[in-house]
Design a protein around this motif. Structure first.
Motif, short mmCIF file in Angstrom:
data_model
loop_
_atom_site.label_atom_id
_atom_site.label_comp_id
_atom_site.label_asym_id
_atom_site.label_seq_id
_atom_site.Cartn_x
_atom_site.Cartn_y
_atom_site.Cartn_z
N SER A 192 -3.72 -5.68 2.78
CA SER A 192 -4.60 -4.61 2.32
C SER A 192 -4.47 -3.43 3.28
O SER A 192 -3.91 -3.55 4.38
CB SER A 192 -6.06 -5.07 2.29
OG SER A 192 -6.52 -5.34 3.61
N VAL A 214 0.86 -1.17 0.00
CA VAL A 214 0.00 0.00 0.00
C VAL A 214 0.90 1.23 0.00
O VAL A 214 1.97 1.22 0.62
CB VAL A 214 -0.92 0.02 1.25
CG1 VAL A 214 -1.68 1.33 1.36
CG2 VAL A 214 -1.90 -1.15 1.23
N ASP A 244 -13.15 1.99 1.94
CA ASP A 244 -13.33 0.54 2.11
C ASP A 244 -12.55 0.02 3.32
O ASP A 244 -12.96 -0.96 3.96
CB ASP A 244 -12.87 -0.21 0.87
CG ASP A 244 -13.79 0.01 -0.32
OD1 ASP A 244 -14.92 0.51 -0.10
OD2 ASP A 244 -13.40 -0.30 -1.45
N GLU A 255 -10.46 3.38 -1.85
CA GLU A 255 -9.49 2.53 -1.14
C GLU A 255 -9.50 2.83 0.36
O GLU A 255 -9.43 1.91 1.19
CB GLU A 255 -8.08 2.77 -1.70
CG GLU A 255 -7.00 1.93 -1.01
CD GLU A 255 -5.60 2.26 -1.51
OE1 GLU A 255 -4.68 1.50 -1.21
OE2 GLU A 255 -5.43 3.29 -2.20
#
Length: 286
Positions: free
Chosen positions: A223, A144, A207, A204
């Motif tokens: 994630s 990320v 969520d 992004e």
């Protein structure tokens, strides 16, 4: 206690009405942060326009220059002495996060009630700690964007910040902090959702706040949601509202109490990112 009950009811009704109308009222410091974010997000904005907006907030100006001169961003110690060069050096993603950190710090310092100011200060430190861990873990795992993770970390407590700031208009709420913590817990989710929508954050990030235990059954974190989950458990500074509600901090939990995470794996990840987290924390708090 009647004053507490009547003011809590009035506050709740006010928040409910503002959410229904889509016009949640922001403290002034958050308005500045939102304006800088929108400028930074717009392709039509020039560096000069963004720097000019930063200059309207003296504390943000000083911290932007200070961050630009931090070792992590300026390893050759080339001095940065003006806001425009500082914005260019730290980048717009870091500027968004720093602007919110400064706004949150000012909310913590400006509260009228000494009791609430103590809570606000603790909440600010918790948010910055989550942001620093999120960024450091994202840099370590390379799954990320670290700047995205840092900003998402700073937004973790946004609903609680807004409720705390607005509570200054309802002084009786400071008379019973555990009950106020229950009030904040009740309204935190809808207020957070409304603020995140106003900030027009990318999907992004939105969520990432909709997962319960995203690490369950997998390692390492894969994630943004999983990184935030780990970061919130890694912080050294507990959320003051959790303490008021009697919820235990990570250091008070048994090794097996964090869902989906083996303690040895967690310890290894945190140890490998601890130094980086300290540098990021210093840049945000400097």
């Amino acid at each position: 206690m009647k004053d507490f009950e009547s003011q809590a009811r009035a506050f709740g009704e006010q928040i409910e009405a503002e959410i229904a109308e889509g016009h949640l009222s922001f403290p002034t410091s958050l308005d500045v942060s939102l304006r800088i974010k929108r400028l930074a997000d717009s392709p039509a904005s020039s560096l000069e326009e963004i720097a000019a907006a930063v200059k309207t907030e003296p504390v943000l100006s000083a911290k932007t220059v200070r961050m630009a001169n931090a070792v992590t961003l300026n390893p050759y110690a080339t001095p940065i002495t003006n806001v425009a060069d500082a914005v260019r050096r730290i980048g717009l993603a870091s500027l968004r996060c720093l602007a919110f950190a400064v706004a949150a710090e000012q909310l913590a310092q400006d509260h009228r009630s000494p009791k609430m100011r103590t809570i606000a200060s603790g909440l600010w430190m918790h948010s910055v700690d989550v942001a620093a861990w999120s960024c450091a873990i994202a840099r370590e795992l390379r799954i990320v964007n670290p700047d995205t993770a840092m900003f998402a970390g700073m937004m973790t407590d946004i609903g609680q910040f807004l409720l705390l700031a607005r509570a200054a208009d309802y002084p009786a709420l400071a008379e019973d902090l555990p009950r106020f913590a229950e009030f904040v817990t009740t309204w935190n989710t809808p207020v957070s959702q409304s603020v995140l929508e106003v900030f027009e954050l990318p999907e992004e990030i939105l969520d990432a706040f909709e997962h319960g235990a995203p690490c369950a059954g997998s390692w390492p974190p894969a994630s943004l949601a999983a990184i935030l989950f780990v970061a919130t458990h890694a912080v050294d500074t507990p959320n003051p509202f959790d303490k008021l509600m009697g919820l235990k901090h990570r250091t008070d939990l048994p090794d097996s109490a964090i869902p989906g995470i083996d303690q040895r794996n967690l310890d290894h990840l945190l140890e490998s990112t601890r130094e980086n987290r300290q540098l990021i924390l210093a840049a945000l708090c400097g």
